[in-house]
Design a protein around this motif. Structure first.
Motif, PDB file in Angstrom:
ATOM      1  N   UNK A 152       1.085 -34.450 -56.827  1.00  0.00           N
ATOM      2  CA  UNK A 152       0.697 -35.276 -57.962  1.00  0.00           C
ATOM      3  C   UNK A 152       1.787 -36.312 -58.274  1.00  0.00           C
ATOM      4  N   UNK A 153       3.039 -35.885 -58.199  1.00  0.00           N
ATOM      5  CA  UNK A 153       4.149 -36.801 -58.511  1.00  0.00           C
ATOM      6  C   UNK A 153       4.196 -37.937 -57.499  1.00  0.00           C
ATOM      7  N   UNK A 154       4.051 -37.591 -56.212  1.00  0.00           N
ATOM      8  CA  UNK A 154       4.072 -38.628 -55.180  1.00  0.00           C
ATOM      9  C   UNK A 154       2.893 -39.588 -55.346  1.00  0.00           C
ATOM     10  N   UNK A 155       1.727 -39.040 -55.679  1.00  0.00           N
ATOM     11  CA  UNK A 155       0.546 -39.889 -55.854  1.00  0.00           C
ATOM     12  C   UNK A 155       0.745 -40.832 -57.043  1.00  0.00           C
ATOM     13  N   UNK A 161       1.107 -46.406 -59.796  1.00  0.00           N
ATOM     14  CA  UNK A 161       1.817 -47.560 -60.360  1.00  0.00           C
ATOM     15  C   UNK A 161       1.278 -48.900 -59.859  1.00  0.00           C
ATOM     16  N   UNK A 162       0.411 -48.854 -58.837  1.00  0.00           N
ATOM     17  CA  UNK A 162      -0.083 -50.105 -58.238  1.00  0.00           C
ATOM     18  C   UNK A 162      -1.250 -50.709 -59.031  1.00  0.00           C
ATOM     19  N   UNK A 163      -1.975 -49.854 -59.768  1.00  0.00           N
ATOM     20  CA  UNK A 163      -3.176 -50.304 -60.477  1.00  0.00           C
ATOM     21  C   UNK A 163      -2.998 -50.030 -61.973  1.00  0.00           C
ATOM     22  N   UNK A 164      -3.251 -51.025 -62.791  1.00  0.00           N
ATOM     23  CA  UNK A 164      -3.087 -50.841 -64.237  1.00  0.00           C
ATOM     24  C   UNK A 164      -4.272 -50.095 -64.833  1.00  0.00           C
TER      25      UNK A 164
END
Length: 452
Positions: A152-155, A161-164
């Motif tokens: 979950x942390x890696x995802x 963080x790429x999509x608002x």
């Protein structure tokens, strides 16, 4: 001389390549299989062989005819020299796609999900040869294979963080749920669905050079999230495209793909070939004209000819018959199609006792679904049952022995589609599959005797 030969050879190679890069989007448009696409999609498909994928949600252990549009789209892709990828959503299936849904789906356990994934793979393998070694051979993947080790942390760091949130909330499928327009809100689990599906596109782009994602028009929001992730998680200039098909409805606006008994499945153990065939043969004229473009691979001139022929004599149901033939052979094979036609002829045509005995139990019961029935003992049949006794005392098909004798005198009684007289005695030789006898008075008055 050599120069001329070289030039001619070069011309042939270019000609062959251009021939195979026919315009797939044009083909989809005249068939009614095109809804929308991102700018540049059509140009990309004309320019070069392109890898494209469609996802299948494993909500059941088979697929029904609602999935046929996407299956046919993958076949069209390969026929136009592109490379199709079928993605089975082992990971996304654990969440459930909120698109077009008013309530959250019940989460499947891992065992059920594994069964469903295997079932869908088996169905897709009937239409696409995943063992082929051709350059544009189809590929099947399961997104659980790359999501199962993704923490979950890696995802959250690499993808989230790429999509608002603003971008995600602007999607229609999300807005309708959050505003209460449909359902009662949306869980965080469902909210993340579009990110996971979007990551699938990125993974396939990176590992398979997949440039295009396709799906139904209700998937536009999820698909475009995928194109954004491909662009944002790659160096500048990464290409990603989207194409959607319309949601298929009947001419009266009702939902396509269901009958009174529920879904029309692509597996014969869920929906018999006879019922599958009957679904298409019973299409209205307007629907048949639409469906024959969507669900067959007949070319445009052939279809236009069939439509014109049908319009000259609609009562012959030329369109429905050809539609049912093409799609039943595509899904179940020619021999099963011929059995379905024979079953239909038994109910509506001049079938014989020999024809009836060729039917399996399930098809026999489906043909005569709703017909009155009664049971007699096998021991009684072994001893022989006189026809008058069978018609009245044993089955109550006719109200009295007198009525039975009158009907026999009128030559209106048939046993297994063969006329009988008053001296007929039912024996085990007359049984269909050692279990059934079909009684008939006149043309339309049927009765099934079950032998137990």
């Amino acid at each position: 001389m050599f120069g001329f030969a070289f030039s001619n050879c070069t011309f042939q190679v270019i000609f062959a390549k251009n021939y195979f890069m026919k315009n797939l989007v044009e083909e989809l448009k005249w068939r009614g299989l095109y809804h929308d696409s991102m700018p540049g999609t059509e140009e990309q498909l004309v320019k070069e062989s392109t890898t494209a994928y469609i996802g299948f949600d494993p909500t059941a252990d088979s697929l029904h005819i609602g999935s046929m549009v996407q299956i046919i789209l993958l076949v069209h892709l390969q026929r136009f020299n592109h490379k199709p990828v079928a993605l089975v959503g082992g990971a996304t299936g654990m969440i459930g796609d909120p698109s077009g849904k008013s309530d959250e789906r019940n989460l499947l356990n891992e065992a059920q999900l594994e069964k469903n994934v295997a079932g869908i793979k088996a169905v897709l393998s009937r239409f696409l040869d995943f063992s082929s070694t051709d350059e544009n051979a189809p590929v099947m993947v399961n997104n659980y294979d790359w999501m199962k080790t993704f923490s979950f942390i890696d995802f959250a760091r690499e993808v989230g963080k790429r999509i608002t949130v603003n971008y995600m909330m602007a999607k229609d499928s999300v807005k309708k749920r959050l505003t209460g327009e449909v359902g009662e809100g949306m869980s965080f689990t469902e909210f993340t669905y579009q990110l996971i599906q979007g990551y699938d596109f990125y993974h396939l782009h990176k590992n398979y050079n997949c440039l295009l994602q396709m799906g139904g028009s209700d998937q536009w929001g999820n698909i475009t999230t995928g194109t954004e992730l491909v662009r944002r998680m790659n160096p500048e200039g990464a290409k990603a495209f989207a194409l959607t098909t319309p949601l298929i409805t009947k001419a009266d606006g009702s939902k396509f793909g269901k009958s009174e008994g529920g879904n029309i499945w692509l597996d014969a153990d869920k929906t018999s070939v006879y019922k599958f065939y009957q679904f298409w043969i019973n299409s209205t004229d307007a629907d048949a004209e639409k469906y024959i473009k969507i669900f067959t691979f007949l070319d445009q001139s052939t279809i236009e000819g069939l439509i014109a022929e049908h319009q000259q004599a609609p009562h012959l149901r030329v369109l429905q018959k050809r539609l049912a033939e093409e799609i039943t052979i595509f899904v179940h094979g020619r021999s099963e199609y011929e059995k379905a036609v024979k079953a239909s002829e038994i109910l509506f045509g001049n079938a014989t006792a020999a024809d009836l005995k060729q039917l399996d139990d399930q098809t026999f019961l489906e043909i005569f679904d709703g017909v009155p029935q009664a049971e007699v003992l096998l021991t009684e049949v072994d001893s022989g049952i006189e026809i008058v006794t069978l018609l009245n005392e044993k089955t109550a098909f006719l109200k009295s022995n007198g009525e039975a004798r009158r009907a026999l005198t009128e030559n209106s009684i048939s046993v297994n589609r063969e006329k009988v007289s008053e001296d007929f005695v039912l024996s085990t030789d007359n049984l269909i599959n050692n279990r059934f006898v079909l009684l008939q008075r006149g043309k339309k008055n049927y009765f099934v005797v079950r032998v137990v």
